[in-house]
Design a protein around this motif. Sequence first.
Motif, short mmCIF file in Angstrom:
data_model
loop_
_atom_site.label_atom_id
_atom_site.label_comp_id
_atom_site.label_asym_id
_atom_site.label_seq_id
_atom_site.Cartn_x
_atom_site.Cartn_y
_atom_site.Cartn_z
N THR A 1 0.85 -1.18 0.00
CA THR A 1 0.00 0.00 0.00
C THR A 1 0.89 1.24 0.00
O THR A 1 2.09 1.15 0.22
N LYS A 2 0.28 2.41 -0.23
CA LYS A 2 1.03 3.67 -0.22
C LYS A 2 1.79 3.83 1.10
O LYS A 2 2.96 4.20 1.11
N GLU A 3 1.10 3.52 2.21
CA GLU A 3 1.73 3.68 3.53
C GLU A 3 2.93 2.75 3.67
O GLU A 3 3.98 3.14 4.18
N GLU A 4 2.74 1.51 3.21
CA GLU A 4 3.84 0.55 3.31
C GLU A 4 5.05 1.04 2.51
O GLU A 4 6.18 0.93 2.94
N LEU A 5 4.77 1.59 1.33
CA LEU A 5 5.84 2.07 0.45
C LEU A 5 6.58 3.26 1.05
O LEU A 5 7.80 3.35 0.99
N LEU A 6 5.80 4.17 1.64
CA LEU A 6 6.37 5.43 2.12
C LEU A 6 7.50 5.25 3.11
O LEU A 6 8.41 6.06 3.18
N LYS A 7 7.43 4.13 3.86
CA LYS A 7 8.44 3.90 4.88
C LYS A 7 9.86 3.86 4.31
O LYS A 7 10.82 4.16 5.01
N GLN A 8 9.99 3.45 3.05
CA GLN A 8 11.33 3.18 2.53
C GLN A 8 11.79 4.11 1.41
O GLN A 8 12.85 3.92 0.86
N LEU A 9 10.96 5.07 1.03
CA LEU A 9 11.29 5.86 -0.16
C LEU A 9 12.23 7.02 0.15
O LEU A 9 12.20 7.60 1.23
N PRO A 10 13.06 7.37 -0.85
CA PRO A 10 13.86 8.60 -0.71
C PRO A 10 12.91 9.81 -0.73
O PRO A 10 11.80 9.72 -1.26
N SER A 11 13.36 10.92 -0.17
CA SER A 11 12.50 12.11 -0.13
C SER A 11 12.34 12.70 -1.53
O SER A 11 13.16 12.44 -2.42
N GLU A 12 11.29 13.49 -1.72
CA GLU A 12 11.07 14.17 -3.01
C GLU A 12 12.30 14.99 -3.38
O GLU A 12 12.74 15.02 -4.53
N GLU A 13 12.84 15.64 -2.36
CA GLU A 13 13.98 16.52 -2.59
C GLU A 13 15.17 15.72 -3.11
O GLU A 13 15.85 16.13 -4.07
N ARG A 14 15.40 14.54 -2.54
CA ARG A 14 16.50 13.69 -3.00
C ARG A 14 16.22 13.18 -4.42
O ARG A 14 17.12 13.13 -5.27
N LEU A 15 14.97 12.79 -4.67
CA LEU A 15 14.60 12.30 -6.00
C LEU A 15 14.88 13.34 -7.09
O LEU A 15 15.31 13.01 -8.18
N ASP A 16 14.67 14.61 -6.73
CA ASP A 16 14.87 15.69 -7.71
C ASP A 16 16.35 15.94 -8.00
O ASP A 16 16.69 16.69 -8.91
#
Lengths: 370, 162
Positions: free
Chosen positions: B9-24
């Motif tokens: 789920t979105k919540e499950e994914l969010l735990k491990q993602l790089p920040s928007e700022e890092r992605l940019d």
Amino acid sequence: MEGETQVISCDVIVIGAGPAGLMAALRAGEAGAGVLLIDREPFTGGQLVKQTHRFFGSKHQYAGTRGFDIAVRITEKIECLKNVKILLEATALGYYEDGVLTVLHEGRMLKFKGKAIVVATGAHERFLPFENNDLPGVYGAGAVQTLMNVYGVLPAKRILMVGAGNIGLIVSYQLVQAGVEVAAIIEAAPRIGGYLVHASKVRRLGVPIMTGYTIKRALGKECVRGAIICKIDENWNPVEGTEIKIEVDAVCLAVGLSSLCELLWQAEVPMVYIPELGGHVPLRNEDMETPVERIYVAGDAAGIEEATSAMLEGELAGINAVSKLGYSVEDYANKRGKILSDLKNLRSGPVGEKIRAGLARLRTLRNGNL
Amino acid sequence: MLDKDGVPTKEELLKQLPSEERLDRGPVVVIECFQEIPCDPCYYSCRRRAIREFADINSIPIVDFERCNGCTLCISSCPGLAIFVVDKTYSEESALVIMPYELLPLPEEGEEVACLDRRGEEVCKGRVVNIRTRKMQDKTAVISVAVPKEMVMEVRNIRVTS
Ligand SMILES: Cc1cc2nc3c(=O)[nH]c(=O)nc-3n(C[C@H](O)[C@H](O)[C@H](O)COP(=O)(O)OP(=O)(O)OC[C@H]3O[C@@H](n4cnc5c(N)ncnc54)[C@H](O)[C@@H]3O)c2cc1C
Ligand code: SF4
Ligand code: SF4
């Protein structure tokens, strides 16, 4: 049998050349003991041979390497040892009180006697009772893997997988790789039992995973033409009116394994029933020795687990068997300690909970028994 | 839900993602491995030590996104095929999703492919810009696909249509 065959003696006989047996033979051989490693198949590696996927587990026990490559690597190491003999297409049939092991090889019955024996015969698949489960086209996961990965034969065009444990998930992935359409993976439990990374990986291929479903009946007269699946409730009873018909030409069952321990029964090794370890398993101590002195077990034969733990248990059985026979194992205490702590570490996470519970029961039963 | 149907789920994914700022700021790893299992090859594969040392073999991989430069070395080490590298700076309109791929036939570089989400459903088209099949990857191809920027967190597989 024609006449009396001669009994051939050696230090250690290892029965089964899967990851557990291979490591047991390697470690026993390295200490200088005369070792005979037998397997009923024409190749070494056991379950590893059918595993075209990369292995989970510890990097130090070859994780990230494909199963069949692991088997080749260990076998090559063993072949460098002159004191270890590998005998293939050799099936251990019987174990007698006098310690004689009968082995069928090329149509002849051979007799061997080992000062110590390591039983590493692996596991057999469980079957599932449902209507028409004897129709051609209802396979065990092991048979499907053998057809596909050993003989290169496609088992079906469209298949239903029953069981979302690691085996069901991995075999589904291999089926898709081979070009078979997997209609669905159904699982009776409310949750996926296998590793979730495997589940996500088959899901990304478009294979639906349906938890809380079981197979009610296989359809067809001469062979499988479809299957009826249905939901089950908390008490594992089918829920009326939830039947779904799925058109498939095969059903693959991946509903669990049980230890293969006929030889241990024959050797009168006390067996106990521990569902967490897959059913009937032999009593044994931390060093993999059973209450029958000098009979050791390792791998799935000692309780259903994984290749990494099978290799570690094999090593443990190997070094303990030879050191009991008086061979000196270099740095024995440290080696033993390292293997035990690796095993502990491996089983320490949440997915190891079942194994830990099973082993705890085994310990209690053993202490009561001795 | 991840443990019911294999889709996080979105919540499950969010735990491990790089920040928007890092992605940019350019290529970075996305590891979709959320369950403690006895497995550790990813840790050993990263030469930059961007994957934090495992407390024990059951640890979940945790990435230091500042150390990770998106080199893609770890992708083919993972038996779960759970590691991806994404690059939102690839071009004005498109981002790159770099993924492991183990089906045949392989697409060709430049080929248009169907892009699939975590359910295996087609969500857009993409273009294969690079395929690597080096020996050390041991038969797991690593494929870079250019996708519309907004799809960079959706696309996790491809289907070769030709
Ligand atoms: C589909 C699938 C995927 C798996 N994936 C993984 C994974 O990713 N990671 C992991 O760690 N584990 C995995 N496993 C589990 C792993 O393969 C087993 O736990 C492991 O192979 C057990 O090793 P073993 O040596 O005890 O038994 P086996 O590998 O089963 O070997 C037993 C051997 O004994 C031989 N034998 C049996 N009886 C006799 C007899 N009477 N005489 C002579 N020979 C005999 C058999 O022929 C066989 O070669 C997987 C298993 C399956 C089925
Ligand atoms: S992409 Fe490269 S730097 Fe980043 S985690 Fe993977 S191996 Fe390390
Ligand atoms: S190698 Fe893959 S499955 Fe194993 S811990 Fe790392 S990310 Fe998870």
